[in-house]
Design a protein around this motif. Structure first.
Motif, PDB file in Angstrom:
ATOM      1  N   CYS A 758     -24.472  27.549   3.973  1.00  0.00           N
ATOM      2  CA  CYS A 758     -23.914  26.211   4.192  1.00  0.00           C
ATOM      3  C   CYS A 758     -25.053  25.205   4.422  1.00  0.00           C
ATOM      4  N   TRP A 759     -24.832  24.002   3.886  1.00  0.00           N
ATOM      5  CA  TRP A 759     -25.793  22.915   4.128  1.00  0.00           C
ATOM      6  C   TRP A 759     -25.102  21.575   3.893  1.00  0.00           C
ATOM      7  N   ARG A 760     -25.806  20.539   4.250  1.00  0.00           N
ATOM      8  CA  ARG A 760     -25.281  19.168   4.090  1.00  0.00           C
ATOM      9  C   ARG A 760     -26.126  18.435   3.037  1.00  0.00           C
ATOM     10  N   GLU A 761     -25.435  17.754   2.139  1.00  0.00           N
ATOM     11  CA  GLU A 761     -26.081  16.872   1.184  1.00  0.00           C
ATOM     12  C   GLU A 761     -25.506  15.482   1.387  1.00  0.00           C
ATOM     13  N   GLY A 762     -26.216  14.714   2.184  1.00  0.00           N
ATOM     14  CA  GLY A 762     -25.674  13.420   2.577  1.00  0.00           C
ATOM     15  C   GLY A 762     -24.480  13.639   3.490  1.00  0.00           C
ATOM     16  N   ALA A 763     -23.351  13.016   3.162  1.00  0.00           N
ATOM     17  CA  ALA A 763     -22.132  13.189   3.959  1.00  0.00           C
ATOM     18  C   ALA A 763     -21.291  14.359   3.454  1.00  0.00           C
ATOM     19  N   ASP A 764     -21.695  14.963   2.344  1.00  0.00           N
ATOM     20  CA  ASP A 764     -20.907  16.063   1.778  1.00  0.00           C
ATOM     21  C   ASP A 764     -21.250  17.382   2.468  1.00  0.00           C
ATOM     22  N   PHE A 765     -20.255  18.227   2.572  1.00  0.00           N
ATOM     23  CA  PHE A 765     -20.440  19.592   3.089  1.00  0.00           C
ATOM     24  C   PHE A 765     -20.427  20.540   1.893  1.00  0.00           C
ATOM     25  N   VAL A 766     -21.538  21.242   1.695  1.00  0.00           N
ATOM     26  CA  VAL A 766     -21.701  22.119   0.540  1.00  0.00           C
ATOM     27  C   VAL A 766     -21.887  23.547   1.052  1.00  0.00           C
ATOM     28  N   PHE A 767     -21.210  24.483   0.423  1.00  0.00           N
ATOM     29  CA  PHE A 767     -21.387  25.889   0.793  1.00  0.00           C
ATOM     30  C   PHE A 767     -21.212  26.756  -0.450  1.00  0.00           C
ATOM     31  N   SER A 768     -21.845  27.926  -0.392  1.00  0.00           N
ATOM     32  CA  SER A 768     -21.737  28.896  -1.485  1.00  0.00           C
ATOM     33  C   SER A 768     -21.490  30.274  -0.887  1.00  0.00           C
ATOM     34  N   VAL A 769     -20.715  31.087  -1.613  1.00  0.00           N
ATOM     35  CA  VAL A 769     -20.409  32.459  -1.212  1.00  0.00           C
ATOM     36  C   VAL A 769     -20.894  33.379  -2.325  1.00  0.00           C
ATOM     37  N   THR A 770     -21.770  34.300  -1.988  1.00  0.00           N
ATOM     38  CA  THR A 770     -22.380  35.200  -2.972  1.00  0.00           C
ATOM     39  C   THR A 770     -22.075  36.640  -2.592  1.00  0.00           C
ATOM     40  N   ASP A 771     -21.619  37.404  -3.594  1.00  0.00           N
ATOM     41  CA  ASP A 771     -21.394  38.838  -3.367  1.00  0.00           C
ATOM     42  C   ASP A 771     -22.235  39.649  -4.342  1.00  0.00           C
ATOM     43  N   THR A 772     -22.282  40.932  -4.119  1.00  0.00           N
ATOM     44  CA  THR A 772     -23.065  41.854  -4.955  1.00  0.00           C
ATOM     45  C   THR A 772     -22.141  42.797  -5.702  1.00  0.00           C
ATOM     46  N   GLY A 773     -20.956  42.290  -6.097  1.00  0.00           N
ATOM     47  CA  GLY A 773     -19.967  43.121  -6.757  1.00  0.00           C
ATOM     48  C   GLY A 773     -20.239  43.312  -8.233  1.00  0.00           C
ATOM     49  N   CYS A 774     -19.173  43.659  -8.955  1.00  0.00           N
ATOM     50  CA  CYS A 774     -19.292  43.976 -10.384  1.00  0.00           C
ATOM     51  C   CYS A 774     -19.438  42.738 -11.255  1.00  0.00           C
ATOM     52  N   GLY A 775     -19.171  41.570 -10.698  1.00  0.00           N
ATOM     53  CA  GLY A 775     -19.281  40.351 -11.488  1.00  0.00           C
ATOM     54  C   GLY A 775     -18.067  40.128 -12.374  1.00  0.00           C
ATOM     55  N   ILE A 776     -18.073  39.001 -13.070  1.00  0.00           N
ATOM     56  CA  ILE A 776     -16.950  38.624 -13.929  1.00  0.00           C
ATOM     57  C   ILE A 776     -17.477  38.476 -15.351  1.00  0.00           C
ATOM     58  N   PRO A 777     -16.819  39.105 -16.308  1.00  0.00           N
ATOM     59  CA  PRO A 777     -17.264  38.925 -17.709  1.00  0.00           C
ATOM     60  C   PRO A 777     -17.204  37.454 -18.121  1.00  0.00           C
ATOM     61  N   GLU A 778     -18.049  37.111 -19.064  1.00  0.00           N
ATOM     62  CA  GLU A 778     -18.165  35.701 -19.473  1.00  0.00           C
ATOM     63  C   GLU A 778     -16.868  35.193 -20.100  1.00  0.00           C
ATOM     64  N   ASP A 779     -16.159  36.067 -20.809  1.00  0.00           N
ATOM     65  CA  ASP A 779     -14.946  35.615 -21.469  1.00  0.00           C
ATOM     66  C   ASP A 779     -13.807  35.373 -20.483  1.00  0.00           C
ATOM     67  N   LEU A 780     -13.917  35.907 -19.260  1.00  0.00           N
ATOM     68  CA  LEU A 780     -12.867  35.714 -18.261  1.00  0.00           C
ATOM     69  C   LEU A 780     -13.159  34.569 -17.299  1.00  0.00           C
ATOM     70  N   LEU A 781     -14.368  34.012 -17.338  1.00  0.00           N
ATOM     71  CA  LEU A 781     -14.719  32.947 -16.406  1.00  0.00           C
ATOM     72  C   LEU A 781     -13.805  31.724 -16.535  1.00  0.00           C
ATOM     73  N   PRO A 782     -13.434  31.281 -17.752  1.00  0.00           N
ATOM     74  CA  PRO A 782     -12.559  30.076 -17.821  1.00  0.00           C
ATOM     75  C   PRO A 782     -11.187  30.272 -17.192  1.00  0.00           C
ATOM     76  N   SER A 783     -10.737  31.527 -17.017  1.00  0.00           N
ATOM     77  CA  SER A 783      -9.370  31.744 -16.527  1.00  0.00           C
ATOM     78  C   SER A 783      -9.320  32.187 -15.071  1.00  0.00           C
ATOM     79  N   VAL A 784     -10.443  32.202 -14.362  1.00  0.00           N
ATOM     80  CA  VAL A 784     -10.435  32.736 -12.998  1.00  0.00           C
ATOM     81  C   VAL A 784      -9.628  31.858 -12.055  1.00  0.00           C
ATOM     82  N   PHE A 785      -9.544  30.533 -12.375  1.00  0.00           N
ATOM     83  CA  PHE A 785      -8.802  29.644 -11.486  1.00  0.00           C
ATOM     84  C   PHE A 785      -7.346  29.486 -11.902  1.00  0.00           C
TER      85      PHE A 785
END
Length: 846
Positions: A758-785
């Protein structure tokens, strides 16, 4: 008479006979020797020979001096012979006198031997004599028949046939040691007739003797007492060994109350090295008050038996003490029941806690004991039936309670009240849970669940189903309205299940495709529909494509639409629409001419809009109405897990755990669906407030603890010490973080690490979550949401595929951005940016 005094007498008989024979032979030899001596002397003398010769010649002359000397010698020899003869006669008389005395002694010895033999041959004893010169022993005397001893010599020596096994074994061993090691013995043996014999073994003169004596009453009683004493001694030693090995302290006191014996457990309890030290120092395990109470209350007929508190090794210990009075004092034992007392207190606290929990439940609950009397009720039960508290506190009988409710007109009207009442109360004799529906006069509908307790009694739960029944009624009405609406549509509609079988179709569908109602009956497989529609449309990319889309097992089922032209010249606009529960709807619109095509299009759009509204209404109504039953299911599942409802076997416990887990998952899915439905309806409003980001991260990490432990994953949070504050919806922002972290934990391997940066960029709150799992294939990335987009590959658990969709919706509501970056077999990173807002502003979903 002892056996060792008989042996010389038996041996003296033979010695006397040998002595008499030797004496007679000596006398005869001496007489012969004397006679021979006399004849020899007479024959050998010269004078005698000369006189004999002269006499034989018949002449008498003068004697010379030499002749006179010879004559004198002859006279002397004759005198000596006469004297010898006289001495021999006297010697013979002396020998005859001695022989007569020995004959008298021999006669007396024979008489004594006869008396001794008669004495030995008494029926109360038997003597067995072993001589080294022979293996076969000599036996004298008999034993009484009532002893069970055989009279035959060979049978008598088979001790195992008439003596008890233990006695026979001891006797065989003792006789073997007597014969070969000269070891004397004294034994008491028992026969199979429970008679007692005394056996004495001695060695004398190179011979072994064993005397079996049938004891008289007094001696038999003494022998029996000896046997009983030995048996009691063995038993006492056995019990002492047992008491020494038990873990409970045991003691024995004299008449003055002083300790005379304790076991090792008592010694350990009072921290003594040995039991002798305890007795010597008089260390007591019980307090003075407890000992005085025992001494005052214990009697031979009524032992003391109570739970006593004392201190052992510095800890408070509860003992169940048993102390009994004996003729010489008392003895007692203390059983450690500290754990049982703690469990009893814990059970009381648990029951109290459960009672308080049940009292706050909205579901009425009543518990009756084994005598069918009311033992517990909660406030909801009292409010449901409106009963007087005084009546409920009097613990009424269940039958009496039902009679009062019937008198007040609160129970369903029955044709036979007595039979209905007996059927209701039969649950106390049943082993299964009974469930029934009561339709009360006031319009309420109750589901009554009665569970009998294994120890007696029953628990009654009254679940109010009025709203559920009303919901089902409205749902059925809605389904009927939906069916009628579909039936009157001008466009053809057909709904297929995931198995490829048709669920419903309207007349327009059948008319467009020229199929009969029987050919499109519910349950008909799409292959049969395809065959029935073949005369109208026989292109290979038609119904086969529909069947492939309908029966597809893909997680993502996109909708499809297009236009087809039938052989009859009709032009149909079709649409393949995925529905919930893996169902698929086919719609066909006839657009042959412009007007009908335009009207059909308008009708289709209207139908789709209504279907969508109907779907949303249905989802909202079902979701909201499912939450209450799910809450009840979760509550009752937790109640079944508790000890208040009785123990469950292993299979029941597993089933209850499955119900609890599935209910929690279903509740989460329902909440997610509600959130998405709210977002889709455009009525989602953010509750902006000032949020301390550090506190928010602490709260999120606490809520993720159980998931992290379950998945075996470590969470690392990298953030500055002071992140500051941000204006946002705290609840939605927390949901964003938890759902992203939960997804990362699910796809992380056991022992892996999830990093939240987590960190701050100006007034915005920015955070990232990283795991060491199997990952997501490139063809499935557009449909993850996308909604219901779920991939179980590499994940520990499968879900409904709504988590990331909700994250995207909430982030967009905050006017933020979310992006995902993933490399197969290396891990995934989700990056979110949440700009700060204003408290007065209210943001709605587009």
């Amino acid at each position: 008479m002892a056996i060792w005094t008989l042996h010389p007498l038996l041996r003296g008989k033979a010695e006397i006979r040998d002595c008499a024979g030797r004496l007679a032979l000596t006398v005869k030899r001496k007489t012969v020797r004397l006679a021979l001596s006399a004849s020899t002397m007479l024959t050998a003398c010269p004078v005698s020979q000369a006189l004999a010769q002269d006499q034989n010649a018949g002449g008498i002359g003068t004697f010379s001096s030499s002749e006179m000397v010879g004559f004198a010698l002859v006279i002397g020899a004759i005198s000596a012979t006469l004297l010898s003869a006289l001495w021999l006669v006297r010697q013979r008389n002396s020998i005859e006198a001695e022989s007569q005395e020995m004959r008298s002694a021999l006669s007396d010895a024979n008489q004594r031997i006869s008396r001794y033999q008669a004495l030995i041959a008494d029926k109360n004893r038997r003597i067995v004599i072993w001589d080294n010169s022979t293996d076969r022993p000599e036996q004298l005397g008999q034993l009484p028949l009532e002893t069970g001893a055989p009279t035959a010599e060979t049978d008598f020596l088979a001790f195992g046939r008439w003596l008890k096994p233990a006695s026979a074994a001891d006797l065989d061993t003792a006789i073997e040691r007597l014969r070969f090691n000269a070891q004397s013995f004294d034994l008491i043996v028992e026969t199979y007739r429970d008679e007692v014999l005394e056996v004495q073994g001695r060695v004398s003169g190179g011979r072994a003797f064993a005397r079996f004596v049938a004891l008289n009453n007094l001696r038999a009683e003494l022998a029996e007492l000896k046997i009983e004493k030995a048996r009691l001694s063995t038993a006492i030693q056995t019990f002492e060994s047992l008491l020494e090995s038990v873990e409970q302290p045991v003691w024995q006191r004299d008449a003055q109350g002083q300790l005379v014996w304790v076991n090792q457990a008592y010694s350990d309890a009072v921290e003594a090295l040995t039991p002798d030290q305890v007795v010597h120092e008089g260390r007591e395990i019980l307090g003075t008050i407890a000992r005085e109470k025992i001494r005052a209350t214990v009697t031979p007929e009524s032992p003391f038996h109570e739970t006593v508190s004392t201190v052992v090794h510095g800890n408070r210990t509860f003992y169940s003490v048993v102390d009994t009075k004996t003729p010489t004092g008392s003895c007692g034992m203390a059983i450690d029941v500290t754990r049982e007392e703690a469990l009893r207190e814990e059970l009381a606290r648990t029951l109290k806690s459960h009672a308080e929990t049940l009292d706050h439940l909205a579901t009425p609950v009543a518990i009756f004991d084994g005598e069918r009397r009311l033992q517990f009720y909660n406030q909801a039960f009292q409010q449901l039936w409106g009963l007087d508290l005084g009546f409920l506190e009097s613990r009424p009988d269940h039958g009496e309670l039902l009679d009062r409710l019937r008198s007040a007109g609160k129970l369903p009207e029955q044709l036979s009240w007595k039979s209905w009442k007996e059927n209701i109360l039969a649950v106390y004799r049943s082993i299964d849970t009974e469930t029934a529906l009561w339709h009360l006069p006031n319009g309420q509908t109750l589901r009554v669940i009665a569970s009998a307790h294994p120890q007696g009694g029953a628990t009654w739960v009254f679940e109010n189903l009025t709203e559920q029944v009303d919901l089902e009624t409205r749902y059925n009405t809605l389904v009927k309205v939906q069916g009628e609406t579909i039936d009157h549509l001008s466009e053809g509609v057909a709904v297929f299940g995931p198995d490829g079988r048709i669920r419903l179709s309207n007349p327009a569908f059948r008319a467009l495709w020229g199929v009969t109602e029987a050919e499109a009956a519910p349950g008909t497989h799409i292959r049969a529909i395809e065959a029935a529609c073949a005369p109208s449309y026989d292109k290979p990319d038609g119904w086969r494509a529909f069947g492939k889309m309908i029966t597809s097992f893909e997680d993502e089922r996109p909708s499809s639409q297009g236009t087809i032209e039938l052989l009859s010249g009709l032009v149909l606009d079709y649409a393949v629409i995925p529905l919930p529960n893996a169902q698929t709807m086919l719609t066909f619109v006839n657009i042959t001419d412009g007007v009908r095509a335009e009207r059909a299009l308008l009708e289709k759009n209207e139908a789709l809009r209504k279907a969508d509204e109907l779907k949303n209404d249905f989802v909202q109504h079902v979701s909201y109405e499912l939450r209450s039953p799910l809450t009840n299911i979760i509550g009752f599942t937790d109640l079944l897990k508790s000890e208040a409802m009785g123990p469950l076997n292993q299979r029941q416990a597993e089933y209850v755990d499955h119900i609890s887990t599935s209910s929690a998952v279903l509740l989460t899915i329902v909440n997610d669906i509600l959130d998405l439905a709210t977002v889709d309806a455009g009525i989602m409003r953010l509750n902006y407030s000032e949020i301390d980001l550090t506190d928010l991260l602490d709260d999120v990490s606490m809520q993720m603890t159980d998931r992290l432990q379950e998945g075996g994953v470590t969470l690392d949070i990298i953030a500055p010490n002071q992140l500051g504050q941000i204006i946002a919806d705290q609840q939605r922002l927390k949901q964003i973080l938890i759902k992203i972290l939960t997804n990362a934990v699910n796809f992380s391997p056991e022992g892996g690490t999830v990093v939240l940066k987590c960190w701050r960029e100006g007034a915005d709150f920015v955070f990232s979550v990283t795991d060491t799992g199997c990952g997501i294939p490139e063809d499935l990335l557009p449909s993850v949401f996308q909604r219901f987009s779920s991939s179980t590959k590499g994940g520990k658990k499968s879900g409904a595929g709504l988590g990331l969709s909700i994250v995207q919706s909430f982030v967009h509501l905050h006017k933020g951005t979310v992006a995902i970056n993933s490399v197969p077999d290396q891990g995934t990173t989700v990056l979110c940016r949440i700009p700060t807002g204003t408290i007065v502003q209210s943001v709605a979903a587009e």
